[in-house]
Write a protein that holds these residues in place. Structure first.
Motif, PDB file in Angstrom:
ATOM      1  N   TRP A 299      -0.534   3.219  -2.569  1.00  0.00           N
ATOM      2  CA  TRP A 299      -0.495   1.782  -2.835  1.00  0.00           C
ATOM      3  C   TRP A 299       0.499   1.057  -1.924  1.00  0.00           C
ATOM      4  CZ3 TRP A 299      -3.689  -1.545  -4.514  1.00  0.00           C
ATOM      5  CH2 TRP A 299      -3.272  -2.831  -4.839  1.00  0.00           C
ATOM      6  N   MET A 300       1.609   1.692  -1.608  1.00  0.00           N
ATOM      7  CA  MET A 300       2.592   1.048  -0.735  1.00  0.00           C
ATOM      8  C   MET A 300       2.023   0.741   0.644  1.00  0.00           C
ATOM      9  SD  MET A 300       6.356   2.527  -1.636  1.00  0.00           S
ATOM     10  CE  MET A 300       5.887   4.231  -1.880  1.00  0.00           C
ATOM     11  N   LEU A 301       1.032   1.519   1.070  1.00  0.00           N
ATOM     12  CA  LEU A 301       0.408   1.278   2.367  1.00  0.00           C
ATOM     13  C   LEU A 301      -0.393  -0.020   2.392  1.00  0.00           C
ATOM     14  CD1 LEU A 301      -0.837   4.912   3.149  1.00  0.00           C
ATOM     15  CD2 LEU A 301       1.203   3.763   4.046  1.00  0.00           C
ATOM     16  N   THR A 302      -0.703  -0.571   1.197  1.00  0.00           N
ATOM     17  CA  THR A 302      -1.481  -1.813   1.149  1.00  0.00           C
ATOM     18  C   THR A 302      -0.601  -3.064   1.262  1.00  0.00           C
ATOM     19  OG1 THR A 302      -1.349  -2.082  -1.281  1.00  0.00           O
ATOM     20  CG2 THR A 302      -3.117  -0.671  -0.411  1.00  0.00           C
ATOM     21  N   PHE A 303       0.718  -2.895   1.306  1.00  0.00           N
ATOM     22  CA  PHE A 303       1.618  -4.050   1.306  1.00  0.00           C
ATOM     23  C   PHE A 303       1.303  -5.058   2.414  1.00  0.00           C
ATOM     24  CE2 PHE A 303       5.578  -6.130   2.712  1.00  0.00           C
ATOM     25  CZ  PHE A 303       5.843  -6.878   1.570  1.00  0.00           C
ATOM     26  N   PRO A 304       1.102  -4.633   3.674  1.00  0.00           N
ATOM     27  CA  PRO A 304       0.822  -5.627   4.721  1.00  0.00           C
ATOM     28  C   PRO A 304      -0.425  -6.464   4.451  1.00  0.00           C
ATOM     29  CG  PRO A 304       1.399  -3.513   5.693  1.00  0.00           C
ATOM     30  CD  PRO A 304       1.194  -3.268   4.231  1.00  0.00           C
ATOM     31  N   LEU A 305      -1.341  -5.953   3.636  1.00  0.00           N
ATOM     32  CA  LEU A 305      -2.583  -6.679   3.343  1.00  0.00           C
ATOM     33  C   LEU A 305      -2.395  -7.724   2.246  1.00  0.00           C
ATOM     34  CD1 LEU A 305      -5.035  -3.615   3.277  1.00  0.00           C
ATOM     35  CD2 LEU A 305      -4.546  -5.162   5.213  1.00  0.00           C
ATOM     36  N   LEU A 306      -1.376  -7.566   1.386  1.00  0.00           N
ATOM     37  CA  LEU A 306      -1.245  -8.403   0.197  1.00  0.00           C
ATOM     38  C   LEU A 306      -0.017  -9.319   0.200  1.00  0.00           C
ATOM     39  CD1 LEU A 306      -2.230  -5.701  -2.453  1.00  0.00           C
ATOM     40  CD2 LEU A 306      -3.637  -7.603  -1.676  1.00  0.00           C
ATOM     41  N   GLU A 307       0.877  -9.154   1.165  1.00  0.00           N
ATOM     42  CA  GLU A 307       2.148  -9.881   1.135  1.00  0.00           C
ATOM     43  C   GLU A 307       2.030 -11.361   1.498  1.00  0.00           C
ATOM     44  OE1 GLU A 307       5.031  -9.246   4.205  1.00  0.00           O
ATOM     45  OE2 GLU A 307       3.554  -8.315   5.535  1.00  0.00           O
ATOM     46  N   LYS A 308       0.884 -11.791   2.016  1.00  0.00           N
ATOM     47  CA  LYS A 308       0.781 -13.145   2.557  1.00  0.00           C
ATOM     48  C   LYS A 308       0.642 -14.222   1.489  1.00  0.00           C
ATOM     49  CE  LYS A 308       0.748 -11.335   6.691  1.00  0.00           C
ATOM     50  NZ  LYS A 308       1.963 -11.397   7.525  1.00  0.00           N
ATOM     51  N   SER A 309       0.150 -13.881   0.298  1.00  0.00           N
ATOM     52  CA  SER A 309      -0.095 -14.882  -0.736  1.00  0.00           C
ATOM     53  C   SER A 309       0.652 -14.519  -2.008  1.00  0.00           C
ATOM     54  CB  SER A 309      -1.592 -14.999  -1.041  1.00  0.00           C
ATOM     55  OG  SER A 309      -2.061 -13.834  -1.690  1.00  0.00           O
ATOM     56  N   LEU A 310       0.897 -15.538  -2.855  1.00  0.00           N
ATOM     57  CA  LEU A 310       1.585 -15.304  -4.114  1.00  0.00           C
ATOM     58  C   LEU A 310       0.759 -14.397  -5.023  1.00  0.00           C
ATOM     59  CD1 LEU A 310       3.958 -15.865  -5.996  1.00  0.00           C
ATOM     60  CD2 LEU A 310       2.785 -17.949  -6.757  1.00  0.00           C
ATOM     61  N   VAL A 311      -0.550 -14.637  -5.083  1.00  0.00           N
ATOM     62  CA  VAL A 311      -1.424 -13.804  -5.903  1.00  0.00           C
ATOM     63  C   VAL A 311      -1.399 -12.358  -5.407  1.00  0.00           C
ATOM     64  CG1 VAL A 311      -3.818 -13.380  -6.587  1.00  0.00           C
ATOM     65  CG2 VAL A 311      -2.916 -15.713  -6.575  1.00  0.00           C
ATOM     66  N   GLY A 312      -1.475 -12.195  -4.073  1.00  0.00           N
ATOM     67  CA  GLY A 312      -1.425 -10.857  -3.496  1.00  0.00           C
ATOM     68  C   GLY A 312      -0.115 -10.155  -3.808  1.00  0.00           C
ATOM     69  N   ALA A 313       0.986 -10.912  -3.777  1.00  0.00           N
ATOM     70  CA  ALA A 313       2.302 -10.337  -4.082  1.00  0.00           C
ATOM     71  C   ALA A 313       2.368  -9.864  -5.534  1.00  0.00           C
ATOM     72  CB  ALA A 313       3.392 -11.374  -3.811  1.00  0.00           C
ATOM     73  N   PHE A 314       1.833 -10.674  -6.441  1.00  0.00           N
ATOM     74  CA  PHE A 314       1.805 -10.283  -7.847  1.00  0.00           C
ATOM     75  C   PHE A 314       0.961  -9.020  -8.048  1.00  0.00           C
ATOM     76  CE2 PHE A 314       3.175 -14.649  -9.229  1.00  0.00           C
ATOM     77  CZ  PHE A 314       4.233 -14.228 -10.019  1.00  0.00           C
ATOM     78  N   ILE A 315      -0.192  -8.958  -7.378  1.00  0.00           N
ATOM     79  CA  ILE A 315      -1.062  -7.784  -7.496  1.00  0.00           C
ATOM     80  C   ILE A 315      -0.351  -6.543  -6.972  1.00  0.00           C
ATOM     81  CG2 ILE A 315      -3.181  -6.705  -6.618  1.00  0.00           C
ATOM     82  CD1 ILE A 315      -4.445  -9.522  -6.648  1.00  0.00           C
ATOM     83  N   TRP A 316       0.336  -6.690  -5.823  1.00  0.00           N
ATOM     84  CA  TRP A 316       1.029  -5.544  -5.237  1.00  0.00           C
ATOM     85  C   TRP A 316       2.132  -5.038  -6.170  1.00  0.00           C
ATOM     86  CZ3 TRP A 316       5.830  -3.909  -3.589  1.00  0.00           C
ATOM     87  CH2 TRP A 316       5.831  -2.759  -2.792  1.00  0.00           C
ATOM     88  N   LEU A 317       2.943  -5.952  -6.688  1.00  0.00           N
ATOM     89  CA  LEU A 317       4.010  -5.559  -7.608  1.00  0.00           C
ATOM     90  C   LEU A 317       3.443  -4.927  -8.873  1.00  0.00           C
ATOM     91  CD1 LEU A 317       6.413  -8.621  -7.275  1.00  0.00           C
ATOM     92  CD2 LEU A 317       6.910  -6.275  -6.575  1.00  0.00           C
ATOM     93  N   PHE A 318       2.331  -5.480  -9.379  1.00  0.00           N
ATOM     94  CA  PHE A 318       1.723  -4.976 -10.610  1.00  0.00           C
ATOM     95  C   PHE A 318       1.368  -3.500 -10.474  1.00  0.00           C
ATOM     96  CE2 PHE A 318      -1.767  -4.220 -13.569  1.00  0.00           C
ATOM     97  CZ  PHE A 318      -1.325  -4.844 -14.723  1.00  0.00           C
TER      98      PHE A 318
END
Length: 392
Positions: free
Chosen positions: A286-305
């Motif tokens: 999952w940590m490898l997906t960080f560059p794909l999700l860090e750009k938006s607030l929704v993506g950041a919430f999904i990544w942290l979740f």
């Protein structure tokens, strides 16, 4: 023999007590910048205070063995009283020194209360079902972010940074009285003399215990490297304010609650070691997906979740495993394991702000590396032979 109903009631009381203790430390993370502003200090000074408090809680193994020799109840009460000394200090004498004292004594109290509580559960539940009971008590970790950390944010907005410590002090006194009243004295009829250093040496001379401690230190350090600065990262990247950070805490709390539920379901059925391995694997992926999700607030919430779900599966599944590594010195083993987790958090607290100067991606990569070390250590953990058939 303790009835199931009575045991459930006591574990419920333990869970609420831990909910309170966890809140005192967890509320600092999302409101790191808020506490710094309220105290008139830099963020680095708050991070330093957290690190020092985690390191100080390593004193726990020198006190927690009392629970092996004098009873689990005594150990839990000592932990609660140490915790309350810190919250009362911050309530009545608010300042950086008492803030430092509150989180230091809070972590030390937790590292004395928790192994005594876990040893009590270990004493009264079979290993085959222990994953469920310990996972239930771990709900307090997630619920603190869902219920009480957002409430702490509201109290800070309405009062000052020290407002939550007043509430925690009052609640803590009530729960300490209930523990004293409802948990029977379990002092051995012929208690053995305290041999704290001997018990610690006995645990540290056992190779699987060493690798268990190394595994826990590695993955908790990686988690803390993310944990310390996620609130600052979200403020910097998306401009979140206090109320929004409280909402972010709730999202993380729900993800942790999900992870604890998964661990409760899988650990006893699938095996503790296998569940830990699966959790570490998915956390790494999952940590490898960080560059794909860090750009938006929704993506950041999904990544942290999903980051916190997978981590929580690992930490919760590790607890029943470690309770059975050295059954004769169960509280001592758990106190050393929890001290190692605290030491790992202290290392993470010191590293996180420095890594963050290179961008949050540096924190993510460091966490990735540490989880790989945890996977390596997991392969060397073995339980006493009579438990191996049920551990797999």
């Amino acid at each position: 023999m303790t009835s199931t109903k009575t045991l459930n009631l006591r574990i419920g009381l333990f869970t609420v007590s831990r909910l309170m203790i966890n809140t005192s430390s967890r509320m600092v993370y999302p409101f790191l910048a808020v506490f710094a502003a309220g105290l008139g200090v830099e963020i680095g000074q708050i991070s330093l205070a957290i690190a020092a408090s985690m390191a100080t809680s390593a004193v726990g193994p020198f006190i927690a063995p009392i629970a092996d020799r004098r009873g689990r109840k005594i150990g839990m009460l000592i932990g609660m009283l140490i915790f309350l000394a810190g919250t009362f200090a911050a309530w009545f004498f608010p300042g950086y020194l008492t803030f430092f004292l509150a989180i230091m004594l809070g972590n030390l109290g937790n590292n004395i209360f928790l192994p005594a509580m876990q040893a009590y559960i270990g004493d009264h539940t079979p290993y085959e079902k222990r994953g469920f009971y310990l996972a239930f008590s771990e709900l307090s970790w997630a619920l603190s972010f869902i219920l009480l950390v957002p409430l702490a944010g509201l109290i800070i907005e309405k009062t000052t940074w020290s407002g939550p410590y007043a509430a925690l002090s009052i609640l803590g006194v009530i729960l300490t009285v209930l523990l004293w009243w409802l948990i029977p004295t379990d002092r051995p009829s012929e208690p053995e003399p305290l041999m704290i250093l001997k018990d610690i040496k006995k645990v540290l001379s056992f190779t699987p215990a060493i690798f268990g401690i190394l595994m826990g230190t590695a993955f908790i350090t990686g988690n803390e490297i993310i944990n310390v600065v996620f609130g600052v990262w979200m403020q910097d990247s998306f401009g979140l304010q206090v109320a929004a950070l409280g909402a972010a805490s709730s999202v993380i709390g729900f993800s942790e609650l999900s992870g604890e539920g998964i661990a409760a379901f899988l650990a006893d059925r699938f095996g503790k070691e296998r569940t830990i391995g699966v959790g570490l694997f998915f956390n790494l992926v999952w940590m490898l997906t960080f560059p794909l999700l860090e750009k938006s607030l929704v993506g950041a919430f999904i990544w942290l979740f999903f980051f916190y779900i997978t981590f929580e599966i690992v930490i919760v599944s590790s607890l029943p495993l470690m309770t059975e590594v050295t059954p004769a010195t169960r509280a001592t083993m758990m106190s050393l394991y929890l001290a190692a987790l605290s030491l790992g958090r202290a290392i993470g607290d010191l590293l996180a702000p420095r890594l963050y100067t290179r961008g949050f991606i540096a924190n993510v990569l460091a966490c990735l590396f540490l989880n790989l070390l945890a996977v390596l250590a997991l392969f060397f953990i073995r339980l006493p032979k009579e438990k191996e058939c049920t551990a797999k």
